[in-house]
Design an enzyme around this catalytic site. Structure first.
Site, PDB file in Angstrom:
ATOM      1  N   ASP A  10       0.862  -1.208   0.000  1.00  0.00           N
ATOM      2  CA  ASP A  10       0.000   0.000   0.000  1.00  0.00           C
ATOM      3  C   ASP A  10       0.892   1.249   0.000  1.00  0.00           C
ATOM      4  O   ASP A  10       0.890   2.038   0.946  1.00  0.00           O
ATOM      5  CB  ASP A  10      -0.951  -0.009   1.205  1.00  0.00           C
ATOM      6  CG  ASP A  10      -0.225  -0.068   2.560  1.00  0.00           C
ATOM      7  OD1 ASP A  10      -0.833   0.370   3.568  1.00  0.00           O
ATOM      8  OD2 ASP A  10       0.941  -0.523   2.610  1.00  0.00           O
ATOM      9  N   HIS A 242       9.554  -0.235   8.552  1.00  0.00           N
ATOM     10  CA  HIS A 242       8.693  -1.396   8.795  1.00  0.00           C
ATOM     11  C   HIS A 242       8.756  -2.425   7.663  1.00  0.00           C
ATOM     12  O   HIS A 242       9.129  -3.574   7.873  1.00  0.00           O
ATOM     13  CB  HIS A 242       7.229  -0.946   8.921  1.00  0.00           C
ATOM     14  CG  HIS A 242       6.929  -0.030  10.059  1.00  0.00           C
ATOM     15  ND1 HIS A 242       6.894  -0.439  11.368  1.00  0.00           N
ATOM     16  CD2 HIS A 242       6.617   1.285  10.073  1.00  0.00           C
ATOM     17  CE1 HIS A 242       6.558   0.575  12.148  1.00  0.00           C
ATOM     18  NE2 HIS A 242       6.387   1.645  11.388  1.00  0.00           N
TER      19      HIS A 242
HETATM   20  O1  RIB Z   1       2.206  -0.289  10.894  1.00  0.00           O
HETATM   21  C1  RIB Z   1       3.120  -0.100   9.841  1.00  0.00           C
HETATM   22  C2  RIB Z   1       2.536  -0.581   8.551  1.00  0.00           C
HETATM   23  O2  RIB Z   1       1.399   0.205   8.205  1.00  0.00           O
HETATM   24  C3  RIB Z   1       3.516  -0.423   7.368  1.00  0.00           C
HETATM   25  O3  RIB Z   1       3.255  -1.420   6.418  1.00  0.00           O
HETATM   26  C4  RIB Z   1       3.148   0.913   6.810  1.00  0.00           C
HETATM   27  O4  RIB Z   1       3.470   1.027   5.419  1.00  0.00           O
HETATM   28  C5  RIB Z   1       1.658   0.893   6.995  1.00  0.00           C
HETATM   29  O5  RIB Z   1       1.088   0.161   5.900  1.00  0.00           O
HETATM   30 CA    CA Z   2       2.814  -0.824   4.082  1.00  0.00          CA
END
Ligand code: RIB
Ligand code: CA
Length: 316
Positions: A10, A242
């Site tokens: 996303d 992340h």
């Molecule tokens: O909580 C972090 C996640 O949420 C990551 O994948 C960031 O891109 C959002 O999608």
């Molecule tokens: Ca993400």
């Protein structure tokens, strides 16, 4: 033998770094990008995936994914524009028209057909809501036995969430989808906040990569500025990478410590979206975790080595 990867994403600022890593790493064959709603609407995340494909010369097709939760009765939540910007890529001014068309198939069909065409060879790396994976499983449950592995970024197991004290964004955004995915008989490796909150990239580290790297990394540097400013509350002049943790695992699993056990997701109530693992071997009374597939939750990471691999790959 390269890892064939479908990247379900996303984009999303940290998604962008993860995508560039998959594109550039010599052991990865990026065979597809599937978009999903989450950091922004499906229109925006699909446009962003096409934009990054164009700017970075990524040959993999982009297939547009879900824009509503697995349980359609769930009310629509807003987009975290305060994290990723109104355009999902740090408000750098992504054009509306990219001049590229997505694959004609919806994301879940792309996943099914690609997995069936490459039985036992495809790794799915999912770093947004789990909706596309849940839709693919619902339409063709057999894919669970045909996928090489699934690596996700999502959840928070022994640490607080980031959307609520209980829940992490990717799971909180579609709890029913995530629970459906964790109940399927495939092996999932889960990069939750337990390890991604330990993986800080300082602005100086990114600037150094951009100085050494090409236009691709310089674009990543530009995209990341807004996101670094958001993370000032948690990281001193830096950001949490992340999604890259899930991608790095594919080529360097030794950098992570895993714990095996069934995972369930709370659906509804104040802990909506909470991920809870019952570690293998722990004795409880009868519970909703009994007889469910065990998955590997990351409980430890070597952050400096993750960052080092990112740096060597993005700016060799
Ligand atoms: O909580 C972090 C996640 O949420 C990551 O994948 C960031 O891109 C959002 O999608
Ligand atoms: Ca993400």
């Amino acid at each position: 033998m390269k890892h064939k990867v479908i990247f379900d994403t996303d984009p999303g600022v940290d998604d962008a770094m993860a995508l560039l890593f998959l594109h550039k790493h010599p052991e990865i064959d990026l065979v597809g990008i599937t978009s999903v709603f989450g950091n922004a609407s499906i229109e925006t995340t699909t446009r962003n995936a096409l934009y990054l494909k164009r700017e970075w010369g990524i040959p993999a097709p982009v297939a547009r994914g879900a824009n509503e939760t697995f349980d359609p009765s769930r009310p629509h939540a807003g987009w975290p524009t305060f994290v990723h910007g109104d355009d999902g890529l740090g408000n750098i001014g992504v054009p509306d028209d990219i001049g590229l068309e997505p694959d004609p198939r919806p994301a879940h069909r792309f996943i099914i057909e690609t997995v069936r065409a490459n039985p036992g060879e495809v790794t799915i790396v999912a770093v947004g809501r789990m909706t596309n994976l849940a839709n693919a499983l619902k339409e063709d449950p057999e894919i669970a036995g045909l996928v090489k592995q699934v690596v996700i970024m999502g959840g928070a197991f022994d640490v607080p969430g980031n959307v609520t004290p209980a829940a992490e964004a990717n799971i909180h955004g579609d709890p029913e989808a995530a629970d459906h995915v964790f109940l399927a008989p495939w092996k999932i490796v889960v990069a939750g906040l337990d390890v991604t909150h330990q993986t800080h990239m300082k602005r100086g580290f990114l600037d150094d990569m951009a100085a050494r790297g090409g236009a691709d990394v310089k674009l990543l540097q530009k995209v990341s500025d807004f996101y670094i400013k958001f993370y000032a509350h948690a990281v001193e002049d830096g950001m949490l990478v992340h999604d890259s943790c899930a991608c790095v695992y594919v080529v360097a699993p030794e950098l992570f410590e895993l714990r095996s056990g069934a995972v369930r997701v709370v659906c509804g109530g104040i802990a909506d979206g909470q991920t809870i693992q019952k570690p293998d071997g722990m004795q409880f009374g009868p519970s909703e975790w009994d007889g469910k597939p065990s998955h590997a939750v990351m409980v430890g990471v070597q952050p400096d080595k993750v960052l080092g691999l990112l740096s060597r790959t993005l700016a060799p």
